[in-house]
Design an enzyme around this catalytic site. Sequence first.
Site, short mmCIF file in Angstrom:
data_model
loop_
_atom_site.label_atom_id
_atom_site.label_comp_id
_atom_site.label_asym_id
_atom_site.label_seq_id
_atom_site.Cartn_x
_atom_site.Cartn_y
_atom_site.Cartn_z
CG ASP A 13 -7.26 6.41 2.13
OD1 ASP A 13 -6.57 6.84 3.08
OD2 ASP A 13 -7.04 5.34 1.55
CG ASP A 22 -2.30 7.93 4.14
OD1 ASP A 22 -2.13 6.80 3.69
OD2 ASP A 22 -1.49 8.86 3.99
CD GLU A 56 -0.61 3.53 6.24
OE1 GLU A 56 -0.02 2.82 5.44
OE2 GLU A 56 -0.69 4.76 6.13
CG HIS A 116 -3.17 1.14 -1.39
ND1 HIS A 116 -3.65 0.90 -0.12
CD2 HIS A 116 -2.52 2.32 -1.32
CE1 HIS A 116 -3.32 1.91 0.66
NE2 HIS A 116 -2.63 2.78 -0.03
CG ASP A 117 0.57 1.23 0.65
OD1 ASP A 117 0.55 1.86 -0.43
OD2 ASP A 117 0.16 1.71 1.72
C1 GLC Z 1 0.14 5.41 3.21
C2 GLC Z 1 -0.59 4.95 1.98
C3 GLC Z 1 0.37 4.94 0.83
C4 GLC Z 1 0.86 6.35 0.63
C5 GLC Z 1 1.46 6.92 1.92
C6 GLC Z 1 1.64 8.41 1.82
O1 GLC Z 1 1.13 4.54 3.60
O2 GLC Z 1 -1.18 3.71 2.20
O3 GLC Z 1 -0.19 4.43 -0.34
O4 GLC Z 1 1.82 6.36 -0.39
O5 GLC Z 1 0.63 6.70 3.02
O6 GLC Z 1 0.39 9.03 1.82
#
Ligand code: GLC
Length: 554
Positions: free
Chosen positions: A98, A197, A254, A327-328
Amino acid sequence: MKKQWWQEEVVYQIYPKSFYDSNHDGIGDLRGITEKLDYLENLGVTMLWICPIYQSPMDDNGYDISDYKAIAPEFGTMEDLEELIGEAGKRGIKIILDLVVNHTSDEHEWFQKALSDSGSRFHDYYIFKEGGQIPNNWRSVFGGSVWEKVPGREEYYLHSFGKKQPDLNWENEELRRELYEIVNWWLDKGIAGFRIDAITFVKKDLTWKSKEPDGVDGLSKCTKSSRNQPGIGVFLRELKEHTFDRYPCVTVAEAPGVPYGELGEFIGENGYFSMIFDFRYADLDIDSGSEWFKRVDWGIKDFRDKIMDSQMALQKYGWSANFIENHDQPRAATKYLKDGQDNPEAVKTLAAMYFFLRGLPFIYQGQELGMQNFNRGSIGEFDDLSSIDQYYRAVEEGYTKEEALRFVNLRSRDNARTPFPWDNTQYGGFSVHKPWLGMAEEYPRINARAQMGDKGGVYEFYRSIIRFRQKGPYRNCLIYGRIEPVLSSENVIAYKRYTQGETLLCWFNFSRGKEVEMLPDGGMEPVWQSYGEVCFHENGLELQPYQSVMLKLV
Ligand code: GLC
Ligand code: CA
Protein backbone atom coordinates in the site's frame (compact mmCIF):
# COMPACT_ATOMS: atom_id res chain seq x y z
CA MET A 1 -6.08 -3.12 -25.22
CA LYS A 2 -2.45 -4.30 -25.24
CA LYS A 3 -1.99 -7.48 -23.16
CA GLN A 4 -0.38 -6.91 -19.76
CA TRP A 5 0.95 -9.56 -17.36
CA TRP A 6 -1.27 -8.36 -14.53
CA GLN A 7 -4.52 -9.02 -16.35
CA GLU A 8 -4.28 -12.67 -15.35
CA GLU A 9 -3.94 -12.14 -11.61
CA VAL A 10 -6.42 -12.88 -8.83
CA VAL A 11 -5.69 -10.60 -5.90
CA TYR A 12 -6.19 -11.34 -2.22
CA GLN A 13 -6.18 -8.38 0.15
CA ILE A 14 -4.65 -8.79 3.58
CA TYR A 15 -5.22 -6.57 6.58
CA PRO A 16 -2.07 -7.62 8.44
CA LYS A 17 -3.29 -6.59 11.88
CA SER A 18 -6.10 -9.15 11.63
CA PHE A 19 -4.83 -12.02 9.48
CA TYR A 20 -2.74 -14.27 11.72
CA ASP A 21 -0.82 -13.58 14.91
CA SER A 22 2.36 -15.68 14.82
CA ASN A 23 3.87 -14.53 18.14
CA HIS A 24 0.63 -14.36 20.12
CA ASP A 25 0.53 -10.76 21.24
CA GLY A 26 -2.99 -10.23 19.89
CA ILE A 27 -1.85 -8.44 16.71
CA GLY A 28 -1.47 -10.08 13.31
CA ASP A 29 1.97 -9.85 11.73
CA LEU A 30 4.15 -10.55 8.68
CA ARG A 31 5.31 -13.98 9.83
CA GLY A 32 1.66 -14.77 10.34
CA ILE A 33 1.08 -14.16 6.63
CA THR A 34 4.07 -16.31 5.70
CA GLU A 35 2.74 -19.13 7.88
CA LYS A 36 -0.57 -19.02 6.06
CA LEU A 37 0.79 -19.03 2.51
CA ASP A 38 -0.31 -22.64 2.03
CA TYR A 39 -3.87 -21.58 2.70
CA LEU A 40 -3.60 -18.81 0.09
CA GLU A 41 -1.97 -21.11 -2.42
CA ASN A 42 -4.71 -23.66 -1.88
CA LEU A 43 -7.31 -20.99 -2.52
CA GLY A 44 -5.57 -20.23 -5.81
CA VAL A 45 -4.84 -16.50 -5.57
CA THR A 46 -1.80 -15.18 -7.44
CA MET A 47 -1.15 -11.81 -5.86
CA LEU A 48 -1.45 -10.32 -2.37
CA TRP A 49 -2.16 -6.70 -1.59
CA ILE A 50 -0.94 -6.09 1.92
CA CYS A 51 -2.32 -3.04 3.72
CA PRO A 52 0.33 -0.72 5.25
CA ILE A 53 3.05 -2.42 7.26
CA TYR A 54 5.30 0.60 7.71
CA GLN A 55 6.24 2.17 11.01
CA SER A 56 3.22 3.98 12.36
CA PRO A 57 1.57 5.07 15.60
CA MET A 58 -1.45 3.13 14.19
CA ASP A 59 -3.98 5.87 14.72
CA ASP A 60 -5.52 4.77 11.42
CA ASN A 61 -3.97 1.29 11.53
CA GLY A 62 -0.94 2.08 9.43
CA TYR A 63 -2.45 4.63 7.05
CA ASP A 64 -0.53 7.11 9.17
CA ILE A 65 3.10 6.42 8.35
CA SER A 66 5.92 7.74 10.52
CA ASP A 67 8.76 6.12 8.55
CA TYR A 68 8.32 4.96 4.96
CA LYS A 69 11.38 2.74 4.98
CA ALA A 70 10.84 0.94 8.28
CA ILE A 71 8.48 -1.88 9.22
CA ALA A 72 6.12 -1.41 12.16
CA PRO A 73 7.69 -3.46 14.99
CA GLU A 74 4.32 -5.05 15.86
CA PHE A 75 4.28 -6.47 12.31
CA GLY A 76 7.89 -7.68 12.38
CA THR A 77 11.11 -6.73 10.63
CA MET A 78 12.37 -6.01 7.14
CA GLU A 79 13.78 -9.56 7.11
CA ASP A 80 10.29 -10.88 7.80
CA LEU A 81 8.96 -8.96 4.83
CA GLU A 82 11.77 -10.18 2.60
CA GLU A 83 11.10 -13.72 3.74
CA LEU A 84 7.42 -13.30 2.93
CA ILE A 85 8.21 -11.95 -0.54
CA GLY A 86 10.56 -14.89 -1.16
CA GLU A 87 8.25 -17.59 0.18
CA ALA A 88 5.26 -16.19 -1.67
CA GLY A 89 7.34 -16.06 -4.85
CA LYS A 90 8.12 -19.78 -4.52
CA ARG A 91 4.37 -20.40 -4.69
CA GLY A 92 3.89 -18.12 -7.67
CA ILE A 93 2.31 -15.42 -5.50
CA LYS A 94 3.34 -11.81 -6.07
CA ILE A 95 3.09 -9.03 -3.53
CA ILE A 96 1.90 -5.46 -3.81
CA LEU A 97 2.12 -2.98 -0.96
CA ASP A 98 0.00 0.00 0.00
CA LEU A 99 1.43 3.37 -0.97
CA VAL A 100 0.20 6.20 1.25
CA VAL A 101 1.57 9.49 -0.04
CA ASN A 102 -1.26 11.95 0.39
CA HIS A 103 -0.36 12.28 4.05
CA THR A 104 2.02 11.02 6.70
CA SER A 105 1.62 10.56 10.41
CA ASP A 106 2.08 13.67 12.55
CA GLU A 107 4.85 11.61 14.15
CA HIS A 108 6.83 11.48 10.90
CA GLU A 109 10.19 13.19 11.24
CA TRP A 110 9.29 15.67 8.48
CA PHE A 111 6.24 16.86 10.34
CA GLN A 112 8.04 16.99 13.65
CA LYS A 113 10.71 19.19 12.06
CA ALA A 114 8.05 21.34 10.42
CA LEU A 115 6.48 21.90 13.82
CA SER A 116 9.64 22.62 15.71
CA ASP A 117 11.03 25.05 13.12
CA SER A 118 8.66 26.92 10.84
CA GLY A 119 11.70 28.18 8.91
CA SER A 120 12.85 24.66 7.99
CA ARG A 121 12.37 23.26 4.47
CA PHE A 122 10.07 20.61 5.97
CA HIS A 123 7.53 23.26 6.89
CA ASP A 124 6.61 23.53 3.22
CA TYR A 125 6.27 19.73 2.94
CA TYR A 126 2.87 20.17 4.63
CA ILE A 127 0.01 22.61 4.32
CA PHE A 128 0.10 25.29 6.98
CA LYS A 129 -1.93 28.50 7.13
CA GLU A 130 -1.12 31.35 9.46
CA GLY A 131 -3.73 33.35 11.31
CA GLY A 132 -5.82 33.57 14.42
CA GLN A 133 -8.80 31.68 13.04
CA ILE A 134 -9.66 28.50 11.15
CA PRO A 135 -8.85 29.15 7.45
CA ASN A 136 -12.10 27.73 5.99
CA ASN A 137 -15.05 25.40 6.59
CA TRP A 138 -13.83 22.20 4.95
CA ARG A 139 -14.78 19.02 6.80
CA SER A 140 -12.27 16.19 7.00
CA VAL A 141 -13.22 12.69 5.88
CA PHE A 142 -13.01 11.46 9.48
CA GLY A 143 -14.98 14.40 10.88
CA GLY A 144 -14.45 17.91 12.19
CA SER A 145 -12.50 20.63 10.44
CA VAL A 146 -9.62 19.71 8.14
CA TRP A 147 -7.63 22.30 10.09
CA GLU A 148 -5.86 21.61 13.34
CA LYS A 149 -4.21 24.35 15.35
CA VAL A 150 -0.48 24.12 15.94
CA PRO A 151 0.02 24.33 19.69
CA GLY A 152 1.63 27.59 20.75
CA ARG A 153 1.47 29.19 17.29
CA GLU A 154 -1.13 31.18 15.35
CA GLU A 155 -1.06 28.54 12.67
CA TYR A 156 -3.13 25.63 11.37
CA TYR A 157 -2.24 22.53 9.36
CA LEU A 158 -4.51 20.68 6.97
CA HIS A 159 -5.56 17.04 7.27
CA SER A 160 -8.06 15.57 4.81
CA PHE A 161 -8.38 12.48 7.04
CA GLY A 162 -7.60 12.19 10.78
CA LYS A 163 -5.79 14.91 12.71
CA LYS A 164 -2.81 12.65 13.12
CA GLN A 165 -2.59 12.44 9.30
CA PRO A 166 -1.33 15.82 8.04
CA ASP A 167 -1.58 16.15 4.24
CA LEU A 168 1.64 16.49 2.30
CA ASN A 169 2.05 19.57 0.14
CA TRP A 170 2.39 18.17 -3.37
CA GLU A 171 2.94 21.70 -4.70
CA ASN A 172 6.46 21.40 -3.27
CA GLU A 173 8.75 19.84 -5.86
CA GLU A 174 11.42 18.80 -3.39
CA LEU A 175 8.82 16.82 -1.45
CA ARG A 176 7.59 15.10 -4.61
CA ARG A 177 11.13 14.04 -5.51
CA GLU A 178 11.59 12.67 -2.03
CA LEU A 179 8.41 10.59 -2.41
CA TYR A 180 9.48 9.24 -5.82
CA GLU A 181 12.76 8.10 -4.33
CA ILE A 182 10.82 6.16 -1.65
CA VAL A 183 8.55 4.54 -4.25
CA ASN A 184 11.55 3.39 -6.32
CA TRP A 185 13.34 2.13 -3.22
CA TRP A 186 10.42 -0.21 -2.59
CA LEU A 187 10.09 -1.30 -6.20
CA ASP A 188 13.80 -2.15 -6.15
CA LYS A 189 13.05 -4.58 -3.32
CA GLY A 190 11.18 -6.76 -5.76
CA ILE A 191 7.54 -6.04 -4.98
CA ALA A 192 5.19 -6.31 -7.93
CA GLY A 193 3.60 -2.91 -7.48
CA PHE A 194 1.31 -0.84 -5.32
CA ARG A 195 -2.22 -0.18 -4.31
CA ILE A 196 -2.20 3.58 -4.04
CA ASP A 197 -4.09 5.20 -1.21
CA ALA A 198 -6.33 8.27 -1.49
CA ILE A 199 -4.32 9.51 -4.45
CA THR A 200 -6.99 11.83 -5.85
CA PHE A 201 -6.58 13.99 -2.73
CA VAL A 202 -3.10 15.25 -3.58
CA LYS A 203 -4.28 18.40 -5.34
CA LYS A 204 -6.24 20.99 -3.36
CA ASP A 205 -8.37 23.95 -4.36
CA LEU A 206 -5.66 26.56 -3.95
CA THR A 207 -8.12 29.43 -3.40
CA TRP A 208 -8.77 27.81 0.04
CA LYS A 209 -12.26 29.31 -0.03
CA SER A 210 -15.10 28.11 2.19
CA LYS A 211 -17.90 26.21 0.47
CA GLU A 212 -21.66 26.10 1.02
CA PRO A 213 -22.20 24.15 4.29
CA ASP A 214 -23.68 20.65 3.87
CA GLY A 215 -24.29 19.68 7.50
CA VAL A 216 -25.56 21.14 10.76
CA ASP A 217 -21.93 21.61 11.77
CA GLY A 218 -21.65 24.40 9.17
CA LEU A 219 -18.86 22.53 7.42
CA SER A 220 -18.59 21.34 3.83
CA LYS A 221 -17.17 17.96 2.76
CA CYS A 222 -13.53 18.40 1.81
CA THR A 223 -14.01 16.02 -1.10
CA LYS A 224 -15.42 19.06 -2.92
CA SER A 225 -12.22 21.02 -2.48
CA SER A 226 -9.39 18.61 -1.93
CA ARG A 227 -10.22 15.71 -4.25
CA ASN A 228 -10.02 15.46 -8.04
CA GLN A 229 -9.12 19.13 -8.37
CA PRO A 230 -8.11 20.57 -11.73
CA GLY A 231 -4.39 20.24 -12.27
CA ILE A 232 -4.06 16.92 -10.44
CA GLY A 233 -2.98 15.23 -13.68
CA VAL A 234 0.33 17.08 -13.68
CA PHE A 235 1.27 15.45 -10.39
CA LEU A 236 0.00 12.00 -11.31
CA ARG A 237 1.82 11.99 -14.62
CA GLU A 238 5.03 13.11 -13.00
CA LEU A 239 4.66 10.41 -10.32
CA LYS A 240 4.23 7.75 -12.96
CA GLU A 241 7.11 8.95 -15.12
CA HIS A 242 9.53 9.10 -12.22
CA THR A 243 8.56 5.77 -10.72
CA PHE A 244 6.11 3.20 -12.13
CA ASP A 245 7.15 3.67 -15.76
CA ARG A 246 10.63 2.47 -14.87
CA TYR A 247 9.47 -0.94 -13.61
CA PRO A 248 7.28 -3.73 -14.96
CA CYS A 249 4.92 -3.07 -12.05
CA VAL A 250 1.19 -2.92 -11.53
CA THR A 251 -0.60 0.00 -9.88
CA VAL A 252 -4.14 0.08 -8.55
CA ALA A 253 -5.28 3.47 -7.40
CA GLU A 254 -7.93 4.27 -4.86
CA ALA A 255 -9.48 7.07 -6.85
CA PRO A 256 -13.07 7.70 -5.79
CA GLY A 257 -14.95 10.36 -7.66
CA VAL A 258 -13.07 10.28 -10.96
CA PRO A 259 -15.70 11.18 -13.57
CA TYR A 260 -16.17 8.40 -16.13
CA GLY A 261 -15.30 10.85 -18.89
CA GLU A 262 -11.82 11.31 -17.42
CA LEU A 263 -11.00 7.62 -17.10
CA GLY A 264 -8.81 7.73 -20.19
CA GLU A 265 -6.26 9.89 -18.38
CA PHE A 266 -6.28 7.54 -15.40
CA ILE A 267 -6.30 4.08 -16.96
CA GLY A 268 -6.03 4.59 -20.72
CA GLU A 269 -3.13 3.44 -22.90
CA ASN A 270 -0.79 5.95 -21.29
CA GLY A 271 -2.80 6.48 -18.10
CA TYR A 272 -1.41 7.28 -14.67
CA PHE A 273 -2.27 3.83 -13.29
CA SER A 274 -2.89 0.26 -14.43
CA MET A 275 -6.33 0.30 -12.79
CA ILE A 276 -8.49 2.25 -10.38
CA PHE A 277 -11.18 1.15 -7.95
CA ASP A 278 -14.62 2.49 -8.83
CA PHE A 279 -16.71 2.98 -5.68
CA ARG A 280 -20.04 3.87 -7.22
CA TYR A 281 -21.60 0.44 -6.71
CA ALA A 282 -19.84 -0.11 -3.38
CA ASP A 283 -21.61 2.94 -2.02
CA LEU A 284 -25.04 2.07 -3.37
CA ASP A 285 -26.58 1.89 0.12
CA ILE A 286 -25.50 5.37 1.20
CA ASP A 287 -25.64 8.85 -0.23
CA SER A 288 -21.88 9.28 -0.22
CA GLY A 289 -18.97 7.16 0.96
CA SER A 290 -18.37 9.48 3.87
CA GLU A 291 -21.89 9.82 5.31
CA TRP A 292 -23.24 6.53 6.58
CA PHE A 293 -26.37 8.02 8.15
CA LYS A 294 -27.67 9.11 4.76
CA ARG A 295 -28.98 5.68 3.85
CA VAL A 296 -30.44 4.96 0.46
CA ASP A 297 -33.01 2.34 -0.41
CA TRP A 298 -31.92 0.18 -3.32
CA GLY A 299 -32.83 -2.96 -5.22
CA ILE A 300 -30.95 -5.51 -7.34
CA LYS A 301 -31.82 -3.43 -10.39
CA ASP A 302 -29.85 -0.47 -8.97
CA PHE A 303 -26.95 -2.76 -8.15
CA ARG A 304 -27.00 -4.16 -11.69
CA ASP A 305 -27.18 -0.73 -13.32
CA LYS A 306 -24.30 0.62 -11.26
CA ILE A 307 -22.12 -2.45 -11.84
CA MET A 308 -22.78 -2.53 -15.56
CA ASP A 309 -22.32 1.24 -16.01
CA SER A 310 -19.02 0.91 -14.25
CA GLN A 311 -17.92 -2.05 -16.37
CA MET A 312 -18.87 -0.33 -19.61
CA ALA A 313 -17.11 2.90 -18.64
CA LEU A 314 -13.94 1.11 -17.55
CA GLN A 315 -13.91 -1.16 -20.59
CA LYS A 316 -14.00 1.85 -22.87
CA TYR A 317 -10.61 3.00 -21.61
CA GLY A 318 -8.80 0.14 -19.95
CA TRP A 319 -8.89 -2.53 -17.32
CA SER A 320 -10.88 -2.69 -14.11
CA ALA A 321 -10.31 -3.72 -10.50
CA ASN A 322 -13.41 -5.58 -9.32
CA PHE A 323 -14.20 -5.87 -5.64
CA ILE A 324 -17.15 -6.31 -3.30
CA GLU A 325 -15.21 -5.89 -0.06
CA ASN A 326 -12.14 -4.17 1.31
CA HIS A 327 -10.86 -2.95 4.66
CA ASP A 328 -13.06 0.18 4.47
CA GLN A 329 -16.30 -1.57 3.57
CA PRO A 330 -18.76 -3.70 5.53
CA ARG A 331 -19.02 -7.40 4.67
CA ALA A 332 -20.46 -7.96 1.21
CA ALA A 333 -22.83 -10.76 2.22
CA THR A 334 -24.59 -8.44 4.67
CA LYS A 335 -24.51 -5.34 2.49
CA TYR A 336 -25.57 -6.73 -0.86
CA LEU A 337 -27.72 -9.70 0.13
CA LYS A 338 -29.88 -8.19 2.87
CA ASP A 339 -31.86 -11.26 4.08
CA GLY A 340 -29.87 -13.70 1.93
CA GLN A 341 -26.61 -13.53 3.88
CA ASP A 342 -27.24 -16.81 5.70
CA ASN A 343 -27.90 -18.70 2.49
CA PRO A 344 -24.60 -19.99 1.05
CA GLU A 345 -26.16 -20.14 -2.44
CA ALA A 346 -26.90 -16.41 -2.24
CA VAL A 347 -23.35 -15.69 -1.14
CA LYS A 348 -22.09 -17.73 -4.10
CA THR A 349 -24.28 -15.87 -6.57
CA LEU A 350 -22.85 -12.59 -5.38
CA ALA A 351 -19.34 -14.04 -5.56
CA ALA A 352 -19.69 -15.41 -9.08
CA MET A 353 -21.44 -12.30 -10.39
CA TYR A 354 -18.56 -9.98 -9.53
CA PHE A 355 -15.83 -12.58 -10.06
CA PHE A 356 -16.61 -13.18 -13.74
CA LEU A 357 -16.83 -9.48 -14.60
CA ARG A 358 -14.17 -8.13 -16.92
CA GLY A 359 -11.07 -7.16 -14.93
CA LEU A 360 -9.02 -8.24 -11.98
CA PRO A 361 -10.96 -9.87 -9.14
CA PHE A 362 -9.95 -8.69 -5.66
CA ILE A 363 -10.89 -10.89 -2.71
CA TYR A 364 -10.72 -9.40 0.76
CA GLN A 365 -9.69 -11.69 3.62
CA GLY A 366 -12.69 -13.57 5.00
CA GLN A 367 -14.84 -12.80 1.97
CA GLU A 368 -13.98 -16.28 0.71
CA LEU A 369 -15.71 -17.67 3.82
CA GLY A 370 -18.82 -15.56 3.37
CA MET A 371 -18.13 -13.59 6.54
CA GLN A 372 -20.90 -11.33 7.81
CA ASN A 373 -21.15 -8.01 9.60
CA PHE A 374 -21.09 -8.00 13.37
CA ASN A 375 -23.64 -6.31 15.60
CA ARG A 376 -21.97 -4.29 18.36
CA GLY A 377 -24.04 -3.13 21.33
CA SER A 378 -22.30 0.16 22.07
CA ILE A 379 -20.06 2.70 20.38
CA GLY A 380 -17.36 1.90 22.95
CA GLU A 381 -16.72 -1.41 21.19
CA PHE A 382 -15.48 0.25 18.00
CA ASP A 383 -11.85 0.97 17.17
CA ASP A 384 -12.16 2.66 13.78
CA LEU A 385 -11.81 6.45 13.80
CA SER A 386 -14.45 6.97 11.21
CA SER A 387 -17.04 4.75 12.95
CA ILE A 388 -16.76 6.88 16.06
CA ASP A 389 -17.04 10.08 14.06
CA GLN A 390 -20.02 8.84 12.06
CA TYR A 391 -21.83 7.90 15.26
CA TYR A 392 -21.50 11.37 16.76
CA ARG A 393 -22.26 13.08 13.48
CA ALA A 394 -25.46 11.08 13.08
CA VAL A 395 -26.50 12.11 16.60
CA GLU A 396 -25.61 15.73 15.81
CA GLU A 397 -27.74 15.51 12.67
CA GLY A 398 -30.75 14.55 14.81
CA TYR A 399 -30.79 10.74 14.83
CA THR A 400 -31.28 8.85 18.11
CA LYS A 401 -28.36 6.96 19.61
CA GLU A 402 -29.99 3.67 18.62
CA GLU A 403 -30.31 4.80 15.02
CA ALA A 404 -26.75 6.10 15.02
CA LEU A 405 -25.50 2.75 16.32
CA ARG A 406 -27.47 0.93 13.65
CA PHE A 407 -25.89 3.02 10.88
CA VAL A 408 -22.44 2.37 12.29
CA ASN A 409 -23.02 -1.38 12.67
CA LEU A 410 -24.15 -1.52 9.06
CA ARG A 411 -21.23 0.45 7.70
CA SER A 412 -18.37 0.28 10.16
CA ARG A 413 -14.95 -0.41 8.71
CA ASP A 414 -14.36 -2.63 11.75
CA ASN A 415 -16.72 -5.17 10.18
CA ALA A 416 -13.95 -6.08 7.78
CA ARG A 417 -11.19 -5.77 10.35
CA THR A 418 -12.22 -8.42 12.87
CA PRO A 419 -9.57 -11.13 13.34
CA PHE A 420 -9.59 -13.81 10.66
CA PRO A 421 -11.49 -16.88 11.91
CA TRP A 422 -9.19 -19.83 11.28
CA ASP A 423 -11.25 -22.22 13.43
CA ASN A 424 -13.90 -22.28 16.15
CA THR A 425 -11.62 -22.19 19.20
CA GLN A 426 -11.29 -19.17 21.45
CA TYR A 427 -10.21 -16.15 19.37
CA GLY A 428 -10.84 -18.21 16.27
CA GLY A 429 -7.33 -19.66 16.14
CA PHE A 430 -6.10 -16.18 15.19
CA SER A 431 -4.10 -15.91 18.39
CA VAL A 432 -4.03 -17.39 21.89
CA HIS A 433 -3.92 -13.83 23.22
CA LYS A 434 -7.00 -11.61 23.32
CA PRO A 435 -6.99 -9.94 19.88
CA TRP A 436 -6.76 -6.17 19.43
CA LEU A 437 -10.35 -6.17 18.09
CA GLY A 438 -13.24 -8.47 19.00
CA MET A 439 -14.17 -11.40 16.75
CA ALA A 440 -17.23 -11.35 14.49
CA GLU A 441 -20.09 -13.16 16.29
CA GLU A 442 -20.46 -15.82 13.61
CA TYR A 443 -16.94 -17.21 13.82
CA PRO A 444 -17.83 -20.51 15.53
CA ARG A 445 -19.83 -21.29 12.40
CA ILE A 446 -18.07 -19.26 9.70
CA ASN A 447 -14.38 -20.15 9.84
CA ALA A 448 -11.72 -21.61 7.57
CA ARG A 449 -11.48 -25.02 9.22
CA ALA A 450 -15.23 -25.60 9.01
CA GLN A 451 -15.28 -24.71 5.33
CA MET A 452 -12.15 -26.23 3.85
CA GLY A 453 -13.11 -29.46 2.17
CA ASP A 454 -16.85 -28.77 2.53
CA LYS A 455 -17.98 -29.10 -1.07
CA GLY A 456 -21.13 -27.05 -0.58
CA GLY A 457 -19.37 -24.26 1.32
CA VAL A 458 -18.38 -20.79 0.22
CA TYR A 459 -14.61 -21.36 0.48
CA GLU A 460 -14.61 -24.35 -1.88
CA PHE A 461 -16.84 -22.37 -4.22
CA TYR A 462 -14.29 -19.55 -4.38
CA ARG A 463 -11.58 -22.12 -5.05
CA SER A 464 -13.58 -23.56 -7.90
CA ILE A 465 -14.36 -20.24 -9.58
CA ILE A 466 -10.74 -19.16 -9.27
CA ARG A 467 -9.68 -22.41 -10.92
CA PHE A 468 -12.33 -21.99 -13.60
CA ARG A 469 -11.17 -18.47 -14.50
CA GLN A 470 -7.46 -19.28 -14.31
CA LYS A 471 -7.26 -22.77 -15.75
CA GLY A 472 -10.61 -23.75 -17.19
CA PRO A 473 -11.47 -24.20 -20.88
CA TYR A 474 -12.96 -20.68 -21.10
CA ARG A 475 -10.02 -18.95 -19.51
CA ASN A 476 -9.26 -16.78 -22.51
CA CYS A 477 -12.79 -15.44 -22.78
CA LEU A 478 -13.24 -15.01 -19.02
CA ILE A 479 -10.00 -13.09 -18.67
CA TYR A 480 -9.67 -11.16 -21.90
CA GLY A 481 -13.18 -11.16 -23.32
CA ARG A 482 -15.28 -8.03 -23.57
CA ILE A 483 -18.41 -7.54 -21.52
CA GLU A 484 -21.91 -6.33 -22.30
CA PRO A 485 -25.10 -6.26 -20.23
CA VAL A 486 -27.86 -8.72 -21.14
CA LEU A 487 -31.52 -7.94 -20.55
CA SER A 488 -32.86 -9.82 -17.52
CA SER A 489 -35.69 -9.83 -15.02
CA GLU A 490 -35.65 -7.51 -12.04
CA ASN A 491 -33.81 -9.68 -9.51
CA VAL A 492 -31.30 -11.11 -11.92
CA ILE A 493 -27.99 -9.68 -13.11
CA ALA A 494 -26.92 -10.91 -16.54
CA TYR A 495 -24.09 -10.16 -18.88
CA LYS A 496 -22.15 -11.69 -21.70
CA ARG A 497 -18.42 -12.14 -22.02
CA TYR A 498 -17.14 -12.57 -25.54
CA THR A 499 -14.13 -12.73 -27.80
CA GLN A 500 -14.12 -12.98 -31.57
CA GLY A 501 -14.65 -16.69 -31.48
CA GLU A 502 -16.55 -17.30 -28.26
CA THR A 503 -19.58 -15.96 -26.38
CA LEU A 504 -20.50 -16.84 -22.80
CA LEU A 505 -23.85 -15.74 -21.40
CA CYS A 506 -24.04 -15.44 -17.61
CA TRP A 507 -27.06 -15.10 -15.32
CA PHE A 508 -27.03 -14.57 -11.57
CA ASN A 509 -30.30 -14.96 -9.75
CA PHE A 510 -30.46 -12.78 -6.63
CA SER A 511 -33.98 -13.86 -5.74
CA ARG A 512 -35.29 -16.48 -3.33
CA GLY A 513 -37.61 -17.75 -6.04
CA LYS A 514 -37.24 -19.18 -9.52
CA GLU A 515 -36.84 -16.75 -12.41
CA VAL A 516 -37.33 -17.36 -16.11
CA GLU A 517 -35.00 -15.57 -18.48
CA MET A 518 -35.38 -15.03 -22.19
CA LEU A 519 -32.73 -16.72 -24.32
CA PRO A 520 -31.35 -15.18 -27.48
CA ASP A 521 -31.74 -17.05 -30.78
CA GLY A 522 -29.25 -19.76 -31.60
CA GLY A 523 -27.87 -22.87 -29.98
CA MET A 524 -26.82 -22.77 -26.37
CA GLU A 525 -24.83 -25.18 -24.27
CA PRO A 526 -24.39 -25.11 -20.46
CA VAL A 527 -20.76 -24.67 -19.40
CA TRP A 528 -21.03 -23.89 -15.72
CA GLN A 529 -23.59 -23.49 -12.94
CA SER A 530 -23.27 -22.72 -9.24
CA TYR A 531 -25.42 -25.68 -8.15
CA GLY A 532 -28.12 -28.06 -9.37
CA GLU A 533 -28.99 -28.49 -13.04
CA VAL A 534 -29.43 -26.01 -15.85
CA CYS A 535 -33.17 -26.08 -16.60
CA PHE A 536 -34.51 -25.02 -19.93
CA HIS A 537 -38.13 -23.94 -19.86
CA GLU A 538 -40.52 -23.46 -22.76
CA ASN A 539 -40.02 -19.68 -22.46
CA GLY A 540 -36.30 -19.73 -21.88
CA LEU A 541 -33.94 -20.47 -19.05
CA GLU A 542 -35.38 -21.32 -15.64
CA LEU A 543 -33.03 -20.19 -12.90
CA GLN A 544 -33.35 -21.87 -9.53
CA PRO A 545 -33.36 -19.70 -6.37
CA TYR A 546 -29.99 -17.95 -6.08
CA GLN A 547 -28.60 -19.96 -8.96
CA SER A 548 -25.89 -18.76 -11.36
CA VAL A 549 -25.61 -20.21 -14.84
CA MET A 550 -23.19 -19.78 -17.71
CA LEU A 551 -24.12 -20.85 -21.23
CA LYS A 552 -21.99 -20.92 -24.33
CA LEU A 553 -23.31 -19.85 -27.69
CA VAL A 554 -22.80 -22.65 -30.21
C1 GLC B 1 -7.97 5.19 2.30
C2 GLC B 1 -7.79 3.90 3.06
C3 GLC B 1 -8.39 4.05 4.42
C4 GLC B 1 -7.65 5.16 5.13
C5 GLC B 1 -7.67 6.45 4.31
C6 GLC B 1 -6.67 7.44 4.84
O1 GLC B 1 -9.29 5.49 2.07
O2 GLC B 1 -8.34 2.85 2.34
O3 GLC B 1 -8.35 2.88 5.17
O4 GLC B 1 -8.23 5.38 6.38
O5 GLC B 1 -7.33 6.23 2.97
O6 GLC B 1 -5.38 6.99 4.57
CA1 CA C 1 1.76 -10.63 16.60
